[in-house]
Design a protein around this motif. Structure first.
Motif, mmCIF file in Angstrom:
data_model
loop_
_atom_site.group_PDB
_atom_site.id
_atom_site.type_symbol
_atom_site.label_atom_id
_atom_site.label_comp_id
_atom_site.label_asym_id
_atom_site.label_seq_id
_atom_site.Cartn_x
_atom_site.Cartn_y
_atom_site.Cartn_z
ATOM 1 N N GLY A 11 0.835 -1.191 0.000
ATOM 2 C CA GLY A 11 0.000 0.000 0.000
ATOM 3 C C GLY A 11 0.871 1.241 0.000
ATOM 4 O O GLY A 11 2.098 1.176 0.177
ATOM 5 N N ASN A 12 0.257 2.383 -0.182
ATOM 6 C CA ASN A 12 1.002 3.635 -0.307
ATOM 7 C C ASN A 12 1.170 4.385 1.008
ATOM 8 O O ASN A 12 1.903 5.363 1.078
ATOM 9 C CB ASN A 12 0.299 4.551 -1.323
ATOM 10 C CG ASN A 12 0.305 3.950 -2.718
ATOM 11 O OD1 ASN A 12 1.297 3.347 -3.129
ATOM 12 N ND2 ASN A 12 -0.796 4.108 -3.439
ATOM 13 N N TYR A 13 0.471 3.950 2.055
ATOM 14 C CA TYR A 13 0.525 4.677 3.324
ATOM 15 C C TYR A 13 1.713 4.185 4.142
ATOM 16 O O TYR A 13 1.816 2.997 4.452
ATOM 17 C CB TYR A 13 -0.771 4.490 4.110
ATOM 18 C CG TYR A 13 -0.919 5.491 5.234
ATOM 19 C CD1 TYR A 13 -1.267 6.809 4.970
ATOM 20 C CD2 TYR A 13 -0.678 5.130 6.554
ATOM 21 C CE1 TYR A 13 -1.398 7.746 5.996
ATOM 22 C CE2 TYR A 13 -0.806 6.057 7.580
ATOM 23 C CZ TYR A 13 -1.163 7.355 7.290
ATOM 24 O OH TYR A 13 -1.271 8.272 8.292
ATOM 25 N N ARG A 14 2.626 5.104 4.491
ATOM 26 C CA ARG A 14 3.871 4.716 5.158
ATOM 27 C C ARG A 14 4.148 5.565 6.399
ATOM 28 O O ARG A 14 5.291 5.878 6.707
ATOM 29 C CB ARG A 14 5.051 4.833 4.184
ATOM 30 C CG ARG A 14 4.956 3.892 2.988
ATOM 31 C CD ARG A 14 6.173 4.007 2.106
ATOM 32 N NE ARG A 14 6.059 3.170 0.922
ATOM 33 C CZ ARG A 14 6.966 3.120 -0.054
ATOM 34 N NH1 ARG A 14 8.059 3.879 0.032
ATOM 35 N NH2 ARG A 14 6.788 2.333 -1.092
ATOM 36 N N THR A 15 3.103 5.956 7.104
ATOM 37 C CA THR A 15 3.283 6.792 8.292
ATOM 38 C C THR A 15 3.020 5.976 9.557
ATOM 39 O O THR A 15 1.906 5.520 9.793
ATOM 40 C CB THR A 15 2.347 8.014 8.253
ATOM 41 O OG1 THR A 15 2.628 8.778 7.070
ATOM 42 C CG2 THR A 15 2.557 8.894 9.475
ATOM 43 N N LEU A 16 4.063 5.804 10.353
ATOM 44 C CA LEU A 16 3.986 5.038 11.595
ATOM 45 C C LEU A 16 3.879 5.971 12.796
ATOM 46 O O LEU A 16 4.416 7.080 12.766
ATOM 47 C CB LEU A 16 5.249 4.194 11.778
ATOM 48 C CG LEU A 16 5.456 2.951 10.922
ATOM 49 C CD1 LEU A 16 6.877 2.451 11.105
ATOM 50 C CD2 LEU A 16 4.465 1.872 11.298
ATOM 51 N N PRO A 17 3.234 5.531 13.871
ATOM 52 C CA PRO A 17 3.320 6.293 15.127
ATOM 53 C C PRO A 17 4.741 6.208 15.666
ATOM 54 O O PRO A 17 5.382 5.161 15.589
ATOM 55 C CB PRO A 17 2.327 5.579 16.043
ATOM 56 C CG PRO A 17 2.200 4.197 15.483
ATOM 57 C CD PRO A 17 2.390 4.336 14.004
ATOM 58 N N ILE A 18 5.243 7.325 16.203
ATOM 59 C CA ILE A 18 6.593 7.306 16.758
ATOM 60 C C ILE A 18 6.660 6.372 17.966
ATOM 61 O O ILE A 18 7.694 5.784 18.266
ATOM 62 C CB ILE A 18 7.059 8.736 17.103
ATOM 63 C CG1 ILE A 18 8.586 8.763 17.248
ATOM 64 C CG2 ILE A 18 6.361 9.283 18.344
ATOM 65 C CD1 ILE A 18 9.164 10.153 17.292
ATOM 66 N N ASN A 19 5.534 6.228 18.666
ATOM 67 C CA ASN A 19 5.434 5.256 19.763
ATOM 68 C C ASN A 19 4.869 3.943 19.202
ATOM 69 O O ASN A 19 3.766 3.527 19.530
ATOM 70 C CB ASN A 19 4.533 5.809 20.868
ATOM 71 C CG ASN A 19 5.149 6.988 21.586
ATOM 72 O OD1 ASN A 19 6.173 6.860 22.248
ATOM 73 N ND2 ASN A 19 4.541 8.162 21.441
#
Length: 265
Positions: A11-19
């Motif tokens: 998929g194109n979404y690559r934003t993780l929570p820093i925690n």
């Protein structure tokens, strides 16, 4: 027993929570729980007994940039190391648990879906020593080591490396792990020595982590990196700390130890 797990996001979404530590821990537990009955039967059949859910894992190894409380991946491949306190004979079974699994790392604001592309079993650096042999081994944390003392409100007052109570807390927790794997008498009588060394004049680096971020149950913990531990104990006890992690919150990604070198005494 140490593994390197390589993940690839789809998929194109690559934003993780820093925690990300707690969501990753939850994903690991989900994989174990899905195979729990078969896993438990395997362990019973092989005669391994207690402690099969003792594990620790490292920080994620990835190319990313920080934006607020988010990690934006610059490349779809990430990896991490995970240790299980299990005999080498269960290596193929563990690999089978994770092979081709889907892992989601998410909180209320971000979700990245990964597939396990590879799981590689790594050599145990302590394997040449006998279980009851006294060894000396040097480690560096690959995720923050959290040590603390509970106050009157039953909350932890977190300690820094270099404080005498930091080492006392670490050894106390180490004995608890030995007790869980063996018994009270073995834990009480174990010779356990831990010494802390810093890199030149550099101080230990602090990191504040939020567990269960964005929920009413959120907890902030403080751990430390950028120092070395020299451990002296029987090989079987050093292996417990190597596999289960040092300090507190190991199953949430804290206290993962990377061996530097090992010497028999």
């Amino acid at each position: 027993m140490k593994f390197k797990i390589t993940l690839e996001c789809f998929g194109n979404y690559r934003t993780l929570p820093i925690n990300y530590q707690y969501p990753l821990s939850a994903a690991i537990y989900k994989i174990i729980d899905q195979a729990d009955k078969e896993y438990a039967e395997f362990l019973h059949r092989e005669g391994y007994g207690k402690g099969y859910k003792f594990f620790s894992f490292s920080d994620l190894k990835a190319k990313f940039r920080i934006h607020g409380d988010r990690m934006i991946l610059q490349f779809p491949i990430v990896s991490f190391f995970i240790n299980f306190h299990l005999p080498e004979a269960s290596q193929h079974f563990i690999k089978g648990l994770f092979q081709f699994r889907k892992i989601s790392i998410a909180d209320k604001n971000s979700k990245v879906d990964f597939e396990v592309k590879n799981i590689e079993a790594l050599e145990n650096p302590l394997k040449t020593a006998k279980p009851n042999e006294i060894i000396e081994a040097n480690f560096k944390p690959q995720s923050p080591i959290v040590c603390g003392i509970k106050n009157d409100k039953k909350n932890y007052a977190f300690l820094e490396p270099g404080e005498e109570q930091f080492n006392e807390s670490l050894i106390y927790n180490w004995r608890q792990k030995i007790e869980a794997n063996y018994d009270v008498e073995t834990a009480d009588n174990a010779l356990l020595i831990s010494e802390i060394y810093f890199y030149g004049n550099n101080a230990a680096r602090s990191r504040l982590i939020t567990i269960k971020a964005g929920t009413p149950a959120k907890t902030k913990i403080r751990g430390f990196l950028n120092f070395k531990l020299r451990l002296r104990a029987e090989k079987r006890f050093v292996e417990i700390l190597q596999n289960c992690g040092a300090g507190l919150y190991n199953a949430q990604g804290m206290g993962f130890l990377q061996p530097i070198n090992t010497n028999a005494l």
